[in-house]
Design a protein around this motif. Structure first.
Motif, PDB file in Angstrom:
ATOM      1  N   ILE A  68       7.989  15.345 -10.057  1.00  0.00           N
ATOM      2  CA  ILE A  68       9.437  15.160 -10.234  1.00  0.00           C
ATOM      3  C   ILE A  68      10.213  16.398  -9.767  1.00  0.00           C
ATOM      4  O   ILE A  68      11.419  16.502  -9.996  1.00  0.00           O
ATOM      5  CB  ILE A  68       9.790  14.805 -11.692  1.00  0.00           C
ATOM      6  N   SER A  69       9.545  17.317  -9.093  1.00  0.00           N
ATOM      7  CA  SER A  69      10.193  18.568  -8.664  1.00  0.00           C
ATOM      8  C   SER A  69      11.059  18.394  -7.421  1.00  0.00           C
ATOM      9  O   SER A  69      11.774  19.326  -7.034  1.00  0.00           O
ATOM     10  CB  SER A  69       9.136  19.649  -8.409  1.00  0.00           C
ATOM     11  N   GLY A  70      10.999  17.240  -6.797  1.00  0.00           N
ATOM     12  CA  GLY A  70      11.798  16.965  -5.605  1.00  0.00           C
ATOM     13  C   GLY A  70      11.596  15.524  -5.211  1.00  0.00           C
ATOM     14  O   GLY A  70      10.834  14.800  -5.853  1.00  0.00           O
ATOM     15  N   PRO A  71      12.267  15.097  -4.130  1.00  0.00           N
ATOM     16  CA  PRO A  71      12.125  13.711  -3.703  1.00  0.00           C
ATOM     17  C   PRO A  71      10.714  13.393  -3.201  1.00  0.00           C
ATOM     18  O   PRO A  71       9.981  14.292  -2.787  1.00  0.00           O
ATOM     19  CB  PRO A  71      13.130  13.578  -2.549  1.00  0.00           C
ATOM     20  N   VAL A  72      10.394  12.119  -3.262  1.00  0.00           N
ATOM     21  CA  VAL A  72       9.149  11.606  -2.671  1.00  0.00           C
ATOM     22  C   VAL A  72       9.523  10.455  -1.741  1.00  0.00           C
ATOM     23  O   VAL A  72      10.638   9.933  -1.799  1.00  0.00           O
ATOM     24  CB  VAL A  72       8.151  11.097  -3.742  1.00  0.00           C
ATOM     25  N   VAL A  73       8.595  10.081  -0.878  1.00  0.00           N
ATOM     26  CA  VAL A  73       8.747   8.868  -0.078  1.00  0.00           C
ATOM     27  C   VAL A  73       7.602   7.940  -0.469  1.00  0.00           C
ATOM     28  O   VAL A  73       6.430   8.320  -0.333  1.00  0.00           O
ATOM     29  CB  VAL A  73       8.717   9.173   1.431  1.00  0.00           C
ATOM     30  N   VAL A  74       7.944   6.778  -1.008  1.00  0.00           N
ATOM     31  CA  VAL A  74       6.913   5.800  -1.368  1.00  0.00           C
ATOM     32  C   VAL A  74       6.819   4.773  -0.252  1.00  0.00           C
ATOM     33  O   VAL A  74       7.837   4.390   0.329  1.00  0.00           O
ATOM     34  CB  VAL A  74       7.189   5.122  -2.738  1.00  0.00           C
ATOM     35  N   GLN A  75       5.593   4.354   0.048  1.00  0.00           N
ATOM     36  CA  GLN A  75       5.364   3.499   1.212  1.00  0.00           C
ATOM     37  C   GLN A  75       4.305   2.446   0.905  1.00  0.00           C
ATOM     38  O   GLN A  75       3.386   2.692   0.127  1.00  0.00           O
ATOM     39  CB  GLN A  75       4.810   4.327   2.384  1.00  0.00           C
ATOM     40  N   VAL A  76       4.428   1.316   1.568  1.00  0.00           N
ATOM     41  CA  VAL A  76       3.328   0.364   1.650  1.00  0.00           C
ATOM     42  C   VAL A  76       2.803   0.421   3.085  1.00  0.00           C
ATOM     43  O   VAL A  76       3.587   0.317   4.037  1.00  0.00           O
ATOM     44  CB  VAL A  76       3.776  -1.072   1.308  1.00  0.00           C
ATOM     45  N   LEU A  77       1.505   0.652   3.216  1.00  0.00           N
ATOM     46  CA  LEU A  77       0.861   0.737   4.528  1.00  0.00           C
ATOM     47  C   LEU A  77      -0.035  -0.483   4.713  1.00  0.00           C
ATOM     48  O   LEU A  77      -0.721  -0.891   3.775  1.00  0.00           O
ATOM     49  CB  LEU A  77       0.017   2.009   4.630  1.00  0.00           C
ATOM     50  N   GLU A  78      -0.041  -1.013   5.914  1.00  0.00           N
ATOM     51  CA  GLU A  78      -0.833  -2.204   6.209  1.00  0.00           C
ATOM     52  C   GLU A  78      -1.735  -1.933   7.406  1.00  0.00           C
ATOM     53  O   GLU A  78      -1.307  -1.285   8.368  1.00  0.00           O
ATOM     54  CB  GLU A  78       0.114  -3.366   6.507  1.00  0.00           C
TER      55      GLU A  78
END
Ligand code: RTP
Ligand code: MG
Length: 140
Positions: A68-78
């Motif tokens: 939670i110390s900064g932004p993240v990028v969440v992804q779904v990979l196929e």
């Protein structure tokens, strides 16, 4: 071979250094396709829920604070064999033990600030994808 999906997080150490595109280049070079993606700043509750499996581990509180110390990028990979393929591209949890050419070997800062998360099995991938994405947000 059938297409499979896995769940990925580009962690705060990577967003802080503005290298999310660099991480993505490893993902795409491995033949994986981003079919959903968003940038989030996780709440403490979201991070604790996501890592609930590690609740009793000594590193749990530090891990949640880091996530939670900064932004993240969440992804779904196929892609074909996406879960195992992504684990291979990520490299070992500790960058000191990660193989040459992996994301963690090339980009990670430490065992905690290790740039990426990837699901460890198809079953956990499905749970983790559902934790962050609605079906209609995933465009294969
Ligand atoms: P991930 O779940 O993030 O894909 O990583 P992983 O499977 O390779 O590692 P896991 O054992 O599931 O640990 C989850 C995350 O916790 C942090 N960690 N810190 N300080 C430590 O000893 C320690 N060990 C693990 C890392 O951020 C790891 O990715
Ligand atoms: Mg894990």
């Amino acid at each position: 071979m059938a297409l499979e999906r896995t769940f990925s997080i580009i962690k705060p150490d990577a967003t802080r250094r503005n290298i999310t595109g660099k991480v993505l280049s490893y993902i795409e070079a491995a033949g994986l396709r981003v079919v959903a993606q968003k940038r989030l700043h996780l709440t403490k509750e979201q991070a604790e829920g996501f890592y609930a499996v590690h609740k009793e581990r000594p590193f749990f509180n530090d891990l949640v604070a880091f996530m939670i110390s900064g932004p993240v990028v969440v992804q779904v990979l196929e892609g074909e064999n996406a879960v195992a393929t992504y684990r291979e591209v990520m490299g070992a949890t500790n960058p000191a033990n990660a193989a040459e050419g992996t994301i963690r070997k090339d980009l990670a800062e430490s065992i905690e600030a290790n740039s990426v998360h990837g699901s460890d099995a198809p079953e956990t991938a499905a749970q983790e994808i559902a934790y962050f994405f609605k079906d209609e947000e995933i465009v294969g």
